[in-house]
Motif scaffolding. Structure first.
Motif, PDB file in Angstrom:
ATOM      1  N   THR A 174      45.755  -7.903 -17.380  1.00  0.00           N
ATOM      2  CA  THR A 174      44.657  -7.763 -16.637  1.00  0.00           C
ATOM      3  C   THR A 174      44.970  -8.959 -15.309  1.00  0.00           C
ATOM      4  O   THR A 174      44.692  -8.902 -14.349  1.00  0.00           O
TER       5      THR A 174
ATOM      6  N   GLY B  88      44.676  -1.786 -13.435  1.00  0.00           N
ATOM      7  CA  GLY B  88      44.235  -2.557 -14.239  1.00  0.00           C
ATOM      8  C   GLY B  88      42.750  -2.337 -14.728  1.00  0.00           C
ATOM      9  O   GLY B  88      42.462  -2.203 -15.988  1.00  0.00           O
TER      10      GLY B  88
ATOM     11  N   ASN C  59      41.694  -1.462 -18.447  1.00  0.00           N
ATOM     12  CA  ASN C  59      40.590  -2.469 -18.893  1.00  0.00           C
ATOM     13  C   ASN C  59      39.208  -2.250 -18.147  1.00  0.00           C
ATOM     14  O   ASN C  59      38.989  -2.971 -17.242  1.00  0.00           O
TER      15      ASN C  59
ATOM     16  N   SER D 207      36.366  -4.945 -17.162  1.00  0.00           N
ATOM     17  CA  SER D 207      37.071  -6.196 -16.535  1.00  0.00           C
ATOM     18  C   SER D 207      35.976  -6.401 -15.383  1.00  0.00           C
ATOM     19  O   SER D 207      36.406  -5.705 -14.244  1.00  0.00           O
TER      20      SER D 207
END
Length: 75
Positions: free
Chosen positions: A11, A37, A41, A44
């Motif tokens: 990340t 990303g 994830n 995030s």
């Protein structure tokens, strides 16, 4: 990315790569890094916020609003 540079995977690496791409004016590449990303994830908030800001710059306000809503749900 240059020939001998590793491909960003974490990340943090993807966020840094997106920021570097944006600084050099390559907004599409920055979005690609952020998309990758976020796919890996989705929780995030850092990646979502970065994508939201780029979408705002591109006047993609619906996409920016979706990211803002996702950030609020995660907060």
């Amino acid at each position: 990315k240059k020939n001998n540079e590793p491909t960003p995977v974490t990340t943090g690496e993807l966020l840094a790569a997106a920021q570097d791409a944006k600084k050099t004016g390559n907004t599409k590449l920055a979005l690609q890094y952020l998309e990758k990303g976020i796919k890996n994830n989705p929780d995030s908030t850092e990646l979502l916020e970065a994508r939201m800001l780029i979408n705002m710059e591109l006047k993609e306000f619906k996409n920016a609003a979706k990211d803002a809503e996702a950030i609020l749900k995660l907060s």
